[in-house]
Design a protein around this motif. Structure first.
Motif, PDB file in Angstrom:
ATOM      1  N   SER A   1     -11.727  -4.693 -10.397  1.00 23.22           N
ATOM      2  CA  SER A   1     -11.396  -3.633  -9.412  1.00 23.22           C
ATOM      3  C   SER A   1     -10.062  -2.854  -9.401  1.00 23.22           C
ATOM      4  CB  SER A   1     -11.864  -3.980  -7.714  1.00 23.22           C
ATOM      5  OG  SER A   1     -10.900  -5.025  -7.709  1.00 23.22           O
ATOM      6  N   ASN A   2      -9.811  -1.967  -8.734  1.00 23.03           N
ATOM      7  CA  ASN A   2      -8.568  -1.071  -8.886  1.00 23.03           C
ATOM      8  C   ASN A   2      -7.925  -0.790  -7.538  1.00 23.03           C
ATOM      9  OD1 ASN A   2      -9.171  -0.166 -11.778  1.00 23.03           O
ATOM     10  ND2 ASN A   2     -11.009   0.494 -10.652  1.00 23.03           N
ATOM     11  N   TYR A   3      -6.857  -1.166  -7.520  1.00 26.43           N
ATOM     12  CA  TYR A   3      -5.907  -1.286  -6.118  1.00 26.43           C
ATOM     13  C   TYR A   3      -4.837   0.056  -6.280  1.00 26.43           C
ATOM     14  CZ  TYR A   3      -8.143  -5.264  -4.271  1.00 26.43           C
ATOM     15  OH  TYR A   3      -8.843  -6.229  -3.634  1.00 26.43           O
ATOM     16  N   ALA A   4      -5.036   0.901  -5.488  1.00 21.77           N
ATOM     17  CA  ALA A   4      -3.890   1.927  -5.505  1.00 21.77           C
ATOM     18  C   ALA A   4      -2.381   1.520  -5.281  1.00 21.77           C
ATOM     19  CB  ALA A   4      -4.450   2.967  -4.369  1.00 21.77           C
ATOM     20  N   LEU A   5      -1.742   1.640  -6.105  1.00 20.41           N
ATOM     21  CA  LEU A   5      -0.358   1.364  -6.165  1.00 20.41           C
ATOM     22  C   LEU A   5       0.371   1.942  -4.799  1.00 20.41           C
ATOM     23  CD1 LEU A   5       0.608   0.971  -9.844  1.00 20.41           C
ATOM     24  CD2 LEU A   5       0.575  -1.043  -8.036  1.00 20.41           C
ATOM     25  N   LEU A   6       1.221   1.433  -3.998  1.00 20.01           N
ATOM     26  CA  LEU A   6       1.960   1.794  -3.169  1.00 20.01           C
ATOM     27  C   LEU A   6       3.208   2.658  -3.524  1.00 20.01           C
ATOM     28  CD1 LEU A   6       1.927  -0.916  -0.523  1.00 20.01           C
ATOM     29  CD2 LEU A   6       0.220   0.797  -0.770  1.00 20.01           C
TER      30      LEU A   6
ATOM     31  N   GLY B   1       3.994 -12.616  -2.451  1.00 14.34           N
ATOM     32  CA  GLY B   1       4.455 -12.337  -1.078  1.00 14.34           C
ATOM     33  C   GLY B   1       4.323 -10.884  -0.352  1.00 14.34           C
ATOM     34  N   LYS B   2       4.354 -10.033  -1.100  1.00 18.96           N
ATOM     35  CA  LYS B   2       4.173  -8.553  -0.537  1.00 18.96           C
ATOM     36  C   LYS B   2       2.987  -7.778  -1.080  1.00 18.96           C
ATOM     37  CE  LYS B   2       9.149  -8.252   0.158  1.00 18.96           C
ATOM     38  NZ  LYS B   2      10.387  -7.611  -0.090  1.00 18.96           N
ATOM     39  N   VAL B   3       2.583  -6.790  -0.173  1.00 16.69           N
ATOM     40  CA  VAL B   3       1.605  -5.826  -0.704  1.00 16.69           C
ATOM     41  C   VAL B   3       2.219  -4.801  -1.695  1.00 16.69           C
ATOM     42  CG1 VAL B   3      -0.184  -4.236   0.019  1.00 16.69           C
ATOM     43  CG2 VAL B   3       0.271  -6.444   1.412  1.00 16.69           C
ATOM     44  N   VAL B   4       1.293  -4.776  -2.942  1.00 16.11           N
ATOM     45  CA  VAL B   4       1.767  -3.875  -3.749  1.00 16.11           C
ATOM     46  C   VAL B   4       0.559  -2.689  -3.883  1.00 16.11           C
ATOM     47  CG1 VAL B   4       3.194  -5.328  -5.124  1.00 16.11           C
ATOM     48  CG2 VAL B   4       0.664  -5.073  -5.838  1.00 16.11           C
ATOM     49  N   GLY B   5      -0.550  -3.001  -3.287  1.00 21.99           N
ATOM     50  CA  GLY B   5      -1.487  -2.018  -3.408  1.00 21.99           C
ATOM     51  C   GLY B   5      -2.911  -2.285  -2.473  1.00 21.99           C
ATOM     52  N   VAL B   6      -3.464  -1.210  -2.325  1.00 28.02           N
ATOM     53  CA  VAL B   6      -4.668  -1.396  -1.668  1.00 28.02           C
ATOM     54  C   VAL B   6      -5.974  -0.966  -2.152  1.00 28.02           C
ATOM     55  CG1 VAL B   6      -3.386  -0.815   0.656  1.00 28.02           C
ATOM     56  CG2 VAL B   6      -4.486   1.131  -0.566  1.00 28.02           C
ATOM     57  N   CYS B   7      -7.015  -1.751  -1.822  1.00 28.99           N
ATOM     58  CA  CYS B   7      -8.217  -1.605  -2.532  1.00 28.99           C
ATOM     59  C   CYS B   7      -8.974  -0.339  -2.476  1.00 28.99           C
ATOM     60  CB  CYS B   7      -8.970  -2.761  -2.072  1.00 28.99           C
ATOM     61  SG  CYS B   7     -10.759  -2.727  -2.779  1.00 28.99           S
ATOM     62  N   SER B   8      -9.185   0.326  -3.780  1.00 26.57           N
ATOM     63  CA  SER B   8      -9.660   1.617  -3.934  1.00 26.57           C
ATOM     64  C   SER B   8     -11.223   1.665  -4.516  1.00 26.57           C
ATOM     65  CB  SER B   8      -8.783   2.366  -4.697  1.00 26.57           C
ATOM     66  OG  SER B   8      -9.400   3.788  -4.941  1.00 26.57           O
ATOM     67  N   THR B   9     -11.274   1.058  -5.661  1.00 27.84           N
ATOM     68  CA  THR B   9     -12.767   1.025  -6.026  1.00 27.84           C
ATOM     69  C   THR B   9     -13.048   0.024  -6.969  1.00 27.84           C
ATOM     70  OG1 THR B   9     -11.926   2.046  -8.209  1.00 27.84           O
ATOM     71  CG2 THR B   9     -12.655   3.774  -6.543  1.00 27.84           C
ATOM     72  N   GLY B  10     -14.363  -0.313  -7.353  1.00 28.34           N
ATOM     73  CA  GLY B  10     -14.656  -1.388  -8.145  1.00 28.34           C
ATOM     74  C   GLY B  10     -15.162  -0.908  -9.443  1.00 28.34           C
TER      75      GLY B  10
ATOM     76  N   GLN C   1       4.502  -7.260   4.919  1.00 26.60           N
ATOM     77  CA  GLN C   1       5.616  -6.938   4.126  1.00 26.60           C
ATOM     78  C   GLN C   1       4.914  -6.073   2.846  1.00 26.60           C
ATOM     79  OE1 GLN C   1       9.051  -7.321   5.125  1.00 26.60           O
ATOM     80  NE2 GLN C   1       7.562  -7.752   6.878  1.00 26.60           N
ATOM     81  N   LEU C   2       5.656  -5.051   2.430  1.00 30.96           N
ATOM     82  CA  LEU C   2       5.270  -4.032   1.432  1.00 30.96           C
ATOM     83  C   LEU C   2       6.348  -4.190   0.236  1.00 30.96           C
ATOM     84  CD1 LEU C   2       4.404  -0.837   3.170  1.00 30.96           C
ATOM     85  CD2 LEU C   2       2.915  -2.996   2.944  1.00 30.96           C
ATOM     86  N   ASP C   3       5.738  -3.833  -0.999  1.00 34.93           N
ATOM     87  CA  ASP C   3       6.606  -3.783  -2.067  1.00 34.93           C
ATOM     88  C   ASP C   3       6.254  -2.438  -2.725  1.00 34.93           C
ATOM     89  OD1 ASP C   3       7.723  -3.535  -4.658  1.00 34.93           O
ATOM     90  OD2 ASP C   3       7.220  -5.517  -5.413  1.00 34.93           O
ATOM     91  N   LEU C   4       7.336  -1.407  -2.384  1.00 38.08           N
ATOM     92  CA  LEU C   4       7.039   0.087  -2.518  1.00 38.08           C
ATOM     93  C   LEU C   4       7.703   0.375  -3.799  1.00 38.08           C
ATOM     94  CD1 LEU C   4       8.028   1.604   1.055  1.00 38.08           C
ATOM     95  CD2 LEU C   4       5.614   0.941  -0.139  1.00 38.08           C
ATOM     96  N   ALA C   5       8.027  -0.584  -4.944  1.00 40.64           N
ATOM     97  CA  ALA C   5       8.367  -0.409  -6.155  1.00 40.64           C
ATOM     98  C   ALA C   5       7.661  -0.748  -7.140  1.00 40.64           C
ATOM     99  CB  ALA C   5       9.815  -0.633  -6.188  1.00 40.64           C
ATOM    100  N   ALA C   6       6.513  -1.576  -6.932  1.00 39.78           N
ATOM    101  CA  ALA C   6       5.840  -2.284  -7.987  1.00 39.78           C
ATOM    102  C   ALA C   6       5.032  -1.387  -8.805  1.00 39.78           C
ATOM    103  CB  ALA C   6       4.989  -3.233  -7.239  1.00 39.78           C
ATOM    104  N   THR C   7       4.819  -1.772 -10.263  1.00 40.46           N
ATOM    105  CA  THR C   7       4.321  -1.043 -10.916  1.00 40.46           C
ATOM    106  C   THR C   7       3.084  -1.773 -11.768  1.00 40.46           C
ATOM    107  OG1 THR C   7       5.543  -1.465 -12.726  1.00 40.46           O
ATOM    108  CG2 THR C   7       6.425   0.588 -11.806  1.00 40.46           C
ATOM    109  N   ALA C   8       2.035  -1.255 -12.326  1.00 47.73           N
ATOM    110  CA  ALA C   8       1.059  -2.008 -12.886  1.00 47.73           C
ATOM    111  C   ALA C   8       1.655  -2.914 -13.833  1.00 47.73           C
ATOM    112  CB  ALA C   8       0.156  -1.091 -13.424  1.00 47.73           C
ATOM    113  N   LYS C   9       0.988  -4.215 -13.655  1.00 43.53           N
ATOM    114  CA  LYS C   9       1.315  -5.451 -14.702  1.00 43.53           C
ATOM    115  C   LYS C   9       0.198  -5.750 -15.525  1.00 43.53           C
ATOM    116  CE  LYS C   9       5.410  -5.779 -12.802  1.00 43.53           C
ATOM    117  NZ  LYS C   9       5.366  -5.036 -11.669  1.00 43.53           N
ATOM    118  N   SER C  10       0.349  -6.047 -16.841  1.00 46.61           N
ATOM    119  CA  SER C  10      -0.818  -6.626 -17.662  1.00 46.61           C
ATOM    120  C   SER C  10      -0.888  -8.159 -17.642  1.00 46.61           C
ATOM    121  CB  SER C  10      -0.674  -5.919 -19.019  1.00 46.61           C
ATOM    122  OG  SER C  10      -0.952  -4.507 -18.823  1.00 46.61           O
TER     123      SER C  10
END
Length: 242
Positions: free
Chosen positions: A224-229, A202-211, A130-139
Motif C-alpha cells: 500500500s501507499n502512505y501519503a508523506l506528510l 516512533g513518529k508518523v511519517v505518512g497516512v494511508c492513501s491507497t492499496g 507525534q509527527l515527522d514532517l521531514a521524512a522522505t521515502a525509504k527503500s
C-alpha cells in the motif's frame, strides 16, 4: 483551504485498480489492518465517521485519524471528499466508540492525500500523536501501520489493530502526491485504514492513501501507499498551529 462540512462536495478520487477509503456506497467501511495484532490503547488514534453530502443515504464512511492537538485531527484527504458531516471517536473499540465529537471544519492540503479536520469542541488528551514532517521515502527499514475495521477476508474488526511493514520505496498517493510504499510483514492495510498512520522511529511519517490491489483478502504481505506528510509540512504547521 479550510471549508465547512456542508461545502465539502468534492469528487472522490479512487485510482483504477486500487482501494481507497472513499465515502461511497461501494466502500461502506474504509481501510483496516489485515493480520497484525491488537494495538496498545491510545486515545490519539481516532475513528472518523462521515455521512451525508454525496454519500448515499444509509451509508457511512469510516476512516482512521491521528489527533495532533486538542482541536485538530490528521487524516487522508480522500476521507473528507464529498462528506456532509463527520464525527470523531476516541475509543479504540469499534463496537463501543464512545461519545462523538463533531467536526466543524475540514481542510485539504494543497499537495497530496493529506487533510486536517477541526473539532467543534476542543478535546484535550494527555498526549498527542507525534509527527515527522521531514521524512522522505525509504527503500529499506520497517515501520508500523495502525487502523480500525475490516480484517482478513472483510471480517469486521473489534478495535484498533497494528502490523509491521517493510519500507519499499517511493510511490504516489491518491492525489498524485509523494508517498511511501510499504509491503506487509505481519499484516497489511485494507478498506478502512485510510488516514491511518505509518509510524517510523516512533513518529508518523505518512497516512494511508491507497492499496496495490482492490481487495487484499487475507494477504498479510499486500502493498500500500502512505501519503508523506513532508509534502505538506508548512501547511500542517500553519493550519493546525503546531
Amino acid at each position: 483551504m479550510q471549508k465547512s462540512i456542508a461545502a465539502a462536495a468534492v469528487a472522490t478520487v479512487i485510482a483504477a485498480g486500487l482501494f481507497a477509503a472513499a465515502p461511497a456506497s461501494a466502500l461502506t467501511a474504509s481501510t483496516r489492518v489485515v493480520g497484525g495484532e491488537k494495538a496498545p490503547a491510545t486515545a490519539s488514534i481516532v475513528q472518523l465517521q462521515a455521512t451525508g453530502g454525496t454519500i448515499p443515504a444509509g451509508y457511512a464512511s469510516s476512516c482512521t485519524g491521528e489527533q495532533i492537538s486538542a482541536s485538530w485531527v490528521l487524516t487522508a484527504r480522500h476521507c473528507i471528499d464529498g462528506i456532509g458531516a463527520m464525527n470523531v471517536y476516541h475509543s479504540n473499540s469499534t463496537a463501543n466508540r464512545g461519545t462523538p465529537v463533531a467536526v466543524d471544519r475540514i481542510s485539504a492540503a494543497p499537495t497530496g492525500d493529506v487533510a486536517l479536520v477541526h473539532l467543534r469542541t476542543a478535546y484535550a488528551l494527555s498526549s498527542y500523536t507525534q509527527l515527522d514532517l521531514a521524512a522522505t521515502a525509504k527503500s529499506s527499514g520497517t515501520g508500523t501501520i495502525q487502523g480500525y475495521g475490516l480484517r482478513a477476508n472483510a471480517v469486521q474488526s473489534d478495535g484498533l489493530y497494528q502490523a509491521s511493514v517493510s519500507l519499499t520505496g517511493a510511490s504516489t498517493d491518491a492525489f498524485g502526491g509523494r508517498a511511501q510504499h510499504v509491503t506487509g510483514v505481519s499484516g497489511a492495510s485494507n478498506h478502512g485504514d485510510s488516514g491511518g498512520p505509518l509510524i517510523v522511529n516512533g513518529k508518523v511519517v505518512g497516512v494511508c492513501s491507497t492499496g496495490d490491489s482492490a481487495d487484499p483478502g487475507a494477504n498479510t504481505r499486500a502493498g500500500s501507499n502512505y501519503a508523506l506528510l513532508a509534502q505538506a509540512s508548512s501547511w500542517i504547521r500553519s493550519t493546525a498551529g503546531i
